[in-house]
Enzyme design. Structure first.
Site, PDB file in Angstrom:
ATOM      1  N   LYS A 268       0.720  -0.953   0.149  1.00  0.00           N
ATOM      2  CA  LYS A 268       0.624   0.268  -0.344  1.00  0.00           C
ATOM      3  C   LYS A 268       1.080   2.154  -0.119  1.00  0.00           C
ATOM      4  CE  LYS A 268      -2.842   2.402   3.577  1.00  0.00           C
ATOM      5  NZ  LYS A 268      -4.239   2.272   4.193  1.00  0.00           N
ATOM      6  N   ASP A 273      -2.423  10.037   3.850  1.00  0.00           N
ATOM      7  CA  ASP A 273      -4.100   9.255   4.156  1.00  0.00           C
ATOM      8  C   ASP A 273      -5.118  11.201   5.235  1.00  0.00           C
ATOM      9  OD1 ASP A 273      -6.555   8.534   3.926  1.00  0.00           O
ATOM     10  OD2 ASP A 273      -5.166   6.637   5.202  1.00  0.00           O
ATOM     11  N   LYS A 280      -9.892  13.083   8.377  1.00  0.00           N
ATOM     12  CA  LYS A 280      -9.528  12.404   9.386  1.00  0.00           C
ATOM     13  C   LYS A 280      -9.495  13.350  10.571  1.00  0.00           C
ATOM     14  CE  LYS A 280      -6.603   8.354   7.759  1.00  0.00           C
ATOM     15  NZ  LYS A 280      -7.141   7.168   9.021  1.00  0.00           N
ATOM     16  N   ASP A 291       1.672   5.929   5.804  1.00  0.00           N
ATOM     17  CA  ASP A 291       0.835   4.972   5.095  1.00  0.00           C
ATOM     18  C   ASP A 291       1.276   4.723   3.671  1.00  0.00           C
ATOM     19  OD1 ASP A 291      -1.571   3.841   5.654  1.00  0.00           O
ATOM     20  OD2 ASP A 291      -3.115   5.322   4.671  1.00  0.00           O
ATOM     21  N   ASP A 350     -12.153   7.196   3.376  1.00  0.00           N
ATOM     22  CA  ASP A 350     -10.683   6.589   4.517  1.00  0.00           C
ATOM     23  C   ASP A 350     -10.783   5.125   5.249  1.00  0.00           C
ATOM     24  OD1 ASP A 350      -8.774   7.374   6.240  1.00  0.00           O
ATOM     25  OD2 ASP A 350      -9.913   7.401   7.853  1.00  0.00           O
ATOM     26  N   GLU A 352      -9.307   3.466   1.940  1.00  0.00           N
ATOM     27  CA  GLU A 352      -8.771   3.440   0.658  1.00  0.00           C
ATOM     28  C   GLU A 352      -7.715   2.565  -0.085  1.00  0.00           C
ATOM     29  OE1 GLU A 352      -7.773   5.289   3.071  1.00  0.00           O
ATOM     30  OE2 GLU A 352      -5.765   4.932   2.920  1.00  0.00           O
ATOM     31  N   ARG A 354      -7.522  -0.472   0.821  1.00  0.00           N
ATOM     32  CA  ARG A 354      -7.889  -1.595   0.205  1.00  0.00           C
ATOM     33  C   ARG A 354      -8.576  -1.603  -1.345  1.00  0.00           C
ATOM     34  NH1 ARG A 354     -12.742  -2.267   4.885  1.00  0.00           N
ATOM     35  NH2 ARG A 354     -10.938  -1.307   6.225  1.00  0.00           N
TER      36      ARG A 354
HETATM   37  N1  BES Z   1      -4.410   4.593   6.903  1.00  0.00           N
HETATM   38  C1  BES Z   1      -5.154   3.843   8.140  1.00  0.00           C
HETATM   39  C2  BES Z   1      -5.249   3.467   8.893  1.00  0.00           C
HETATM   40  C3  BES Z   1      -4.139   3.593  10.548  1.00  0.00           C
HETATM   41  C4  BES Z   1      -4.533   3.911  10.882  1.00  0.00           C
HETATM   42  C5  BES Z   1      -2.849   3.351   9.795  1.00  0.00           C
HETATM   43  C6  BES Z   1      -3.658   4.257  12.202  1.00  0.00           C
HETATM   44  C7  BES Z   1      -1.943   3.601  10.501  1.00  0.00           C
HETATM   45  C8  BES Z   1      -2.518   3.693  12.044  1.00  0.00           C
HETATM   46  C9  BES Z   1      -6.196   3.514   6.989  1.00  0.00           C
HETATM   47  O1  BES Z   1      -6.994   3.908   4.934  1.00  0.00           O
HETATM   48  C10 BES Z   1      -8.320   3.860   7.474  1.00  0.00           C
HETATM   49  O2  BES Z   1      -8.424   5.271   7.317  1.00  0.00           O
HETATM   50  N2  BES Z   1      -8.857   2.904   7.972  1.00  0.00           N
HETATM   51  C11 BES Z   1      -9.650   3.046   8.352  1.00  0.00           C
HETATM   52  C12 BES Z   1     -10.791   1.994   8.269  1.00  0.00           C
HETATM   53  C13 BES Z   1     -12.398   2.457   8.517  1.00  0.00           C
HETATM   54  C14 BES Z   1     -12.411   3.658   7.505  1.00  0.00           C
HETATM   55  C15 BES Z   1     -12.829   1.100   8.294  1.00  0.00           C
HETATM   56  C16 BES Z   1     -10.167   3.199  10.359  1.00  0.00           C
HETATM   57  O3  BES Z   1      -8.830   1.751  10.807  1.00  0.00           O
HETATM   58  O4  BES Z   1      -9.880   3.663  11.092  1.00  0.00           O
HETATM   59 ZN    ZN Z   2      -4.706   4.462   4.568  1.00  0.00          ZN
HETATM   60 MN    MN Z   3      -7.631   5.823   5.519  1.00  0.00          MN
END
Ligand code: BES
Ligand code: ZN
Ligand code: MN
Length: 501
Positions: A268, A273, A280, A291, A350, A352, A354
């Site tokens: 990824k 992000d 966020k 990220d 968010d 993104e 996947r």
């Molecule tokens: N890049 C984030 C995940 C992440 C969170 C990485 C904290 C490192 C530290 C990912 O893109 C994300 O935002 N995931 C969301 C998914 C949710 C919207 C289903 C998450 O984990 O909140």
């Molecule tokens: Zn992310």
């Molecule tokens: Mn995200």
């Protein structure tokens, strides 16, 4: 730092600092530590007797020798309990010991081949662990600091070994350890770079440079080619940003006679992000420069493979883009069509990672990988489940998962499996598209994310590493330093080296 081997007696070697070790609970040390103890008139046994030194893991005791032996200082490093000892103990010990000496302005040191005695490691593995631990532990990201970080560097490390028959194995271990550590440090550098510097374009330039200097095939797909291929999910994420997306492909062909065996490693590469329109919150958002750690790890692993030249084939793919909330950004509710034809309702912009991985995985199959491992800072939920101690692994093929878990055990980059029961897929059902990009609830967020990715494995053996917790360290500890860890570069290398067995 230069790392070399010296054939010399430990008590005679001339050095500013000699790093020896002590297992927990040992009262009268043997081996190299015993020889140094004797030469120091029992100073080490006395410190043990007085309870000042116990040998517990992480303990460091500095003894000034005042010309009683060749070394000016002896640093006794506790290894912990003998039954817990592994190559990772050596890495951690050397990381801690080297930083300890650097903090005291020591610029050169010697170490015994930790673990090669009663630890039971062969000289090559011991030397590899010493090289990895010291290089990774001394790593600094200091290019933006005035004076470039200041302070002296530990510039020279020698492994002291009296027996010249072991020299060749020790040197080979140092060679391999340097390659894997430098690959992890390349990944750390990329992940530590701020997002204004490390854009998708910059990432593709770095990949091209590595391909050039180390001998890899490289192809970088631009927006036009992504459109031709129908990568609607990757393009959907990219459309909110002014930075053009890049799908980086690096190929190492070490076994041309068997092209049907081709490991795909997919990382990824979200260079920042923000969450997109599903923005966020501000607190800690700066951490989202990391990220792209998955992408950095697959690029780092390719550098190592290009230098090690094993008889295997590996293709790395890194879908790189920002996730920004620009005026052209995709909206919650948008429906995108992925390269394999499946449509996705983007409920949360968010989620993104996947989306970009979906198209990269579909493309990986298209260009002929025979099995794949994706690596992603995919979910905050994995930090809730596993903390920062290990990465999560899920997949559709237990054999491949087992191989990754074993590789992680070898490298000290630990991995723990989560279940993939059918029911976890239920909440990804959409009434307007083939699936939604997030579950209905937050339950089992790491697993539902993996269930989404599973739809893009194209029937190939696939494993998914969620490194959201392990990609970063909050402190200097062992061979990790505050900031990017370079996980799981060494695991990917070890997996590739093991071949398809
Ligand atoms: N890049 C984030 C995940 C992440 C969170 C990485 C904290 C490192 C530290 C990912 O893109 C994300 O935002 N995931 C969301 C998914 C949710 C919207 C289903 C998450 O984990 O909140
Ligand atoms: Zn992310
Ligand atoms: Mn995200």
């Amino acid at each position: 730092m230069n790392i070399r081997v010296i054939n010399e007696d430990v008590t005679r070697v001339k050095t500013p600092a000699l790093i020896i070790n002590l297992f927990q609970g040992v009262k009268s040390p043997g081996g190299a530590t015993g020889a140094v103890d004797t030469a120091l008139n029992g100073a080490i046994s006395r410190l043990i007797d007085e309870g000042e030194m116990t040998g517990k893991a992480g303990e460091l005791t500095l003894i000034h020798t005042f010309d009683t032996i060749g070394a000016d200082r002896v640093l006794v490093a506790g290894l912990g309990k003998k039954e817990d000892f592994s190559a990772d103990t050596v890495r951690k010990t050397m990381g801690n010991a080297c930083r300890f000496l650097r903090d005291r302005n020591v610029t050169a040191a010697c170490a015994i081949a930790h673990g090669a005695g009663i630890g039971g490691l062969d000289p090559r593995s011991a030397a590899q662990a010493i090289a990895e631990g010291s290089l990774l532990g001394l790593y600094r990201f200091s290019q933006y600091l005035a004076g470039n970080g200041d302070g002296k560097a530990l510039e020279d490390l020698a492994i002291v070994e009296a027996n010249p028959e072991k020299t060749a194995s020790l040197k080979e271990g140092i060679r391999v350890g340097r390659i894997t550590a430098e690959a992890a440090m390349l990944a750390r550098d990329m992940a530590n770079e701020p997002a204004n510097v490390l854009t998708p374009t910059r990432m593709s330039e770095i990949a091209r440079q590595i391909a050039d200097s180390d001998g890899l095939e490289v192809d970088v797909l631009d927006r036009g080619r992504m459109e031709q291929l129908g990568m609607g999910a990757l393009l959907g994420v990219a459309q909110g940003s002014h930075q053009p997306p890049q799908l980086i492909v690096l190929k190492y062909v070490g076994n041309p006679d068997n092209p049907s065996d081709n490991l795909g490693i997919i990382g990824k590469g979200i260079t920042f992000d923000t969450g997109g329109i599903s923005l966020k919150s501000a607190g800690g958002m700066e951490r989202m420069k990391g990220d792209m750690s998955g992408a950095a790890s697959v690029i780092g692993a390719m550098q190592a493979l290009a230098r090690l030249r094993p008889k295997v084939n590996v293709t790395a793919l890194a879908p790189a883009t920002e996730n920004m909330p620009g005026g052209e950004a995709q909206r919650p509710g948008d429906i995108v069509r992925t390269m394999n034809g499946k449509t996705v309702e983007v409920i949360n912009t968010d989620a993104e990672g996947r989306l970009v991985l979906a198209d990269a995985m579909a493309y990986a199959k298209e260009i002929g990988v025979s099995r794949m491992v994706d690596v992603a800072t995919l979910t905050g939920a994995i930090i809730v489940s596993l903390g920062k101690t290990c990465s999560g692994i899920m997949g559709n093929n237990q054999g491949l998962i087992d191989h990754v878990v074993r590789a992680g055990e070898e490298t000290g980059e630990r991995v723990w499996q989560l279940p993939m029961f059918d029911e976890y897929k239920d909440t990804l059902r959409s009434s307007v598209a083939d699936m939604r990009n997030v579950g209905v609830s937050r339950d089992a967020g790491s697993i539902t994310a993996a269930k989404f990715l599973a739809e893009f494995s194209g029937g190939l053996p696939w494993a998914h590493l969620d490194i959201a917790g392990t990609a970063n360290s909050t402190a200097d500890k062992g061979y990790a330093v505050k900031g990017a860890t370079g996980v799981p570069v060494r695991t990917l290398v070890s997996l590739a080296l093991a071949g398809d067995g």
